[in-house]
Scaffold this motif. Structure first.
Motif, mmCIF file in Angstrom:
data_model
loop_
_atom_site.group_PDB
_atom_site.id
_atom_site.type_symbol
_atom_site.label_atom_id
_atom_site.label_comp_id
_atom_site.label_asym_id
_atom_site.label_seq_id
_atom_site.Cartn_x
_atom_site.Cartn_y
_atom_site.Cartn_z
ATOM 1 N N MET A 70 -42.648 26.135 -1.226
ATOM 2 C CA MET A 70 -42.337 25.806 0.185
ATOM 3 C C MET A 70 -40.978 25.091 0.257
ATOM 4 N N ALA A 71 -40.099 25.590 1.143
ATOM 5 C CA ALA A 71 -38.766 24.988 1.262
ATOM 6 C C ALA A 71 -38.849 23.644 1.981
ATOM 7 N N GLU A 72 -37.983 22.761 1.585
ATOM 8 C CA GLU A 72 -37.930 21.418 2.181
ATOM 9 C C GLU A 72 -36.529 21.178 2.710
ATOM 10 N N PRO A 73 -36.410 20.355 3.765
ATOM 11 C CA PRO A 73 -35.071 19.936 4.175
ATOM 12 C C PRO A 73 -34.341 19.329 2.982
ATOM 13 N N GLY A 74 -33.062 19.639 2.874
ATOM 14 C CA GLY A 74 -32.274 19.131 1.744
ATOM 15 C C GLY A 74 -32.015 20.205 0.717
ATOM 16 N N GLN A 75 -32.912 21.215 0.656
ATOM 17 C CA GLN A 75 -32.725 22.299 -0.318
ATOM 18 C C GLN A 75 -31.495 23.132 0.056
ATOM 19 N N VAL A 76 -30.759 23.576 -0.961
ATOM 20 C CA VAL A 76 -29.534 24.346 -0.689
ATOM 21 C C VAL A 76 -29.803 25.827 -0.968
ATOM 22 N N LEU A 77 -29.425 26.698 0.001
ATOM 23 C CA LEU A 77 -29.616 28.139 -0.128
ATOM 24 C C LEU A 77 -28.265 28.831 -0.111
ATOM 25 N N GLU A 78 -28.211 30.004 -0.757
ATOM 26 C CA GLU A 78 -27.016 30.836 -0.606
ATOM 27 C C GLU A 78 -27.355 31.891 0.444
ATOM 28 N N LEU A 79 -26.516 32.035 1.466
ATOM 29 C CA LEU A 79 -26.865 32.895 2.605
ATOM 30 C C LEU A 79 -25.734 33.857 2.935
ATOM 31 N N GLU A 80 -26.140 35.079 3.366
ATOM 32 C CA GLU A 80 -25.189 36.047 3.937
ATOM 33 C C GLU A 80 -25.341 35.898 5.442
ATOM 34 N N VAL A 81 -24.237 35.634 6.134
ATOM 35 C CA VAL A 81 -24.334 35.314 7.563
ATOM 36 C C VAL A 81 -24.114 36.577 8.392
ATOM 37 N N GLY A 82 -25.020 36.786 9.347
ATOM 38 C CA GLY A 82 -24.945 37.958 10.227
ATOM 39 C C GLY A 82 -24.282 37.606 11.543
ATOM 40 N N ARG A 109 -20.316 34.450 3.266
ATOM 41 C CA ARG A 109 -21.367 34.037 2.329
ATOM 42 C C ARG A 109 -21.164 32.547 2.113
ATOM 43 N N VAL A 110 -22.229 31.784 2.328
ATOM 44 C CA VAL A 110 -22.084 30.326 2.278
ATOM 45 C C VAL A 110 -23.227 29.690 1.492
ATOM 46 N N ARG A 111 -22.983 28.478 1.053
ATOM 47 C CA ARG A 111 -24.087 27.625 0.577
ATOM 48 C C ARG A 111 -24.405 26.696 1.733
ATOM 49 N N ALA A 112 -25.683 26.621 2.090
ATOM 50 C CA ALA A 112 -26.064 25.836 3.263
ATOM 51 C C ALA A 112 -27.284 24.978 2.925
ATOM 52 N N ARG A 113 -27.275 23.769 3.478
ATOM 53 C CA ARG A 113 -28.371 22.836 3.203
ATOM 54 C C ARG A 113 -29.382 22.894 4.343
ATOM 55 N N LEU A 114 -30.652 23.108 4.003
ATOM 56 C CA LEU A 114 -31.694 23.179 5.037
ATOM 57 C C LEU A 114 -31.848 21.831 5.728
ATOM 58 N N THR A 115 -31.971 21.884 7.075
ATOM 59 C CA THR A 115 -32.185 20.647 7.842
ATOM 60 C C THR A 115 -33.533 20.654 8.539
ATOM 61 N N GLU A 116 -34.108 21.849 8.713
ATOM 62 C CA GLU A 116 -35.385 21.954 9.438
ATOM 63 C C GLU A 116 -36.161 23.123 8.870
ATOM 64 N N THR A 117 -37.402 22.880 8.449
ATOM 65 C CA THR A 117 -38.204 23.975 7.868
ATOM 66 C C THR A 117 -39.608 23.996 8.456
ATOM 67 N N LYS A 118 -39.798 23.264 9.565
ATOM 68 C CA LYS A 118 -41.190 23.125 10.044
ATOM 69 C C LYS A 118 -41.702 24.342 10.822
ATOM 70 N N HIS A 119 -40.756 25.177 11.320
ATOM 71 C CA HIS A 119 -41.204 26.357 12.074
ATOM 72 C C HIS A 119 -41.529 27.495 11.125
ATOM 73 N N ASP A 120 -42.509 28.316 11.493
ATOM 74 C CA ASP A 120 -42.861 29.464 10.659
ATOM 75 C C ASP A 120 -41.771 30.517 10.692
#
Ligand SMILES: C[S@@+](CC[C@H](N)C(=O)[O-])C[C@H]1O[C@@H](n2cnc3c(N)ncnc32)[C@H](O)[C@@H]1O
Length: 422
Positions: free
Chosen positions: A1-13, A40-51
């Motif tokens: 389960m992802a948590e705020p603070g985790q860093v993801l690599e993302l392709e932006v649409g 393409r960015v590295r982004a830090r999660l700030t909110e993960t509570k929504h499905d």
């Protein structure tokens, strides 16, 4: 389960409403700030509570889009930690032409999805008064609100937060606001500080003290003047006025141009709803002459006082303090046969706050059946929703223009004309 603070690599649409961009991760939508389509960015999660969606802030760009530029405001750039990035310039890393194309896309998609109409609306550049040839989208804010932190330090909030960040400049503001802004002063116990540079007179700094619960106390009364198209408007020092130095004149002219003269009846019960100090009623009066009948409706009684004064040369102009929802409901309930006929032949200008007019006001307005509506909107989604409501009542979108009154932010202003086709 992802948590705020985790860093993801993302392709932006694509771009979404609100100055954010859409990426996908593991089948889920992630709304990302401070990026651009195609990056393409590295982004830090700030909110993960929504499905269905998460939120993230860009912290590093791996592949930059060609339209990425050095941010116009260091304090808002991705070189700062997201928690310390100044809010209010969320498109400042994007070349100005591309910003406008993105705003145009959001407006077009909102109109299609919620308004049910296909329109390709170019977002027009608006010159600032100080530097008409500027190509950076800076130097336009005549009004800036600085929040005050627990130590009395003034500054903007970080994006999506109530944390006051440290800044040493305000590049989106006009030269006079930048010079007057007391960024190194301390305002212990204050709620916020407004820096205002009206078109006439000195720049002023207003300090809102807090009450015992931390809420801002109102300013002492005082008047400032603004000139538009050779006319002077008085307003309260802390009262509403368009923020971009070229905005009031742009909207004044856009409203004049939007009205179809063939549908305009100077003796009708014309309305300027959410009228402020009467800027747009004056635009109507200046276009159609001194016999025009028009009523401005505004909830702030101090603004209405100024509107009455600003419109005093038109004997048919009235300034009323009321909430628009109540006013239009009462118009609907009251009125004899001839008054109803005067409302049916009316032109209604409406310039609601960001949330738009909403269903109740639109339903009541449509029941009054004015011939044409000129809707001035600072939120494309609220406008599109209200266009959808109006179309369900038999109004059609006749024209729409959009203006870049908020460069380097995601905001865009639109002026739409709708006509009764019933
Ligand atoms: C976007 S401003 C437009 C003001 C004016 N048309 C101008 O251009 O200067 C919206 C105005 O609506 C007023 N307002 C907000 N909600 C209102 C309501 N429910 N009824 C009447 N006025 C309202 C605000 O006080 C503000 O003056």
């Amino acid at each position: 389960m992802a948590e705020p603070g985790q860093v993801l690599e993302l392709e932006v649409g694509s771009v979404a409403h609100g100055g954010i961009f859409v990426a996908r991760y593991d089948g889920r939508v992630v709304f990302v700030t401070d990026t651009l389509p195609g990056e393409r960015v590295r982004a830090r999660l700030t909110e993960t509570k929504h499905d269905r969606f998460w939120r993230a802030d860009t912290i590093e760009v791996l592949d930059a889009a060609p339209e990425r530029q050095a941010h116009v405001w260091d304090a808002a750039s991705i070189d700062r930690d997201p928690a310390e990035r100044a809010g209010g310039a969320e498109f400042g890393h994007i070349a100005l032409e591309r910003q406008r194309a993105l705003k145009s896309q959001v407006l077009g998609e909102s109109l299609a999805r919620m308004g049910g109409v296909e329109r390709d609306v170019a977002v027009e550049a608006v010159p600032t008064i100080d530097a008409p040839d500027d190509q950076t989208g800076t130097g336009w804010r005549t009004r800036v609100r600085l929040q005050v932190d627990a130590d009395g330090r003034p500054g903007p909030y970080a994006a999506r937060s109530h944390h006051v960040v440290d800044i040493d400049d305000l590049p989106l503001a006009t030269e006079r606001v930048r010079e007057a802004a007391p960024l190194r002063s301390r305002f212990a116990g204050a709620a916020h500080v407004d820096v205002i540079a009206p078109s006439a007179g000195e720049a002023i700094v207003l300090v809102a003290e807090s009450d015992r619960r931390g809420r801002p106390l109102p300013y002492e009364r005082g008047t400032v003047s603004e000139s538009v198209a050779g006319r002077t408007f008085s307003l309260e020092r802390g009262g509403f006025w368009q923020v971009h130095s070229g905005a009031a004149e742009t909207l004044y002219r856009a409203v004049q141009d939007a009205i179809d003269p063939a549908l305009f009846d100077p003796r009708a019960a014309n309305l300027d709803l959410y009228g402020g100090v009467g800027l747009l009623a004056a635009a109507v009066g200046d276009r159609f002459g001194d016999t025009v009948r028009i009523t401005t409706v505004e909830s702030d009684p101090l603004a209405t006082d100024h509107a009455a004064q600003n419109l005093s040369e038109w004997i048919g102009a009235r300034a009323v303090t009321a909430r628009v929802d109540r006013y239009v409901r009462e118009l609907q309930a009251a009125g004899n046969h001839s008054e109803r006929a005067r409302t049916r032949s009316a032109t209604v200008v409406l310039d609601p706050p960001r949330s738009g007019a909403g269903r109740e006001v639109i339903d009541a307005l449509a029941a009054l059946a004015p011939r044409q509506l000129v809707y001035v909107a600072c939120d494309p989604v609220a406008l599109a929703r209200d266009v959808g409501f109006l179309r369900a009542h038999g109004y059609e979108l006749a024209d729409i223009r959009a203006f870049d009154l908020f460069p380097n932010t995601h905001h865009v202003e639109a002026v739409a004309r709708l006509v009764d086709t019933r």
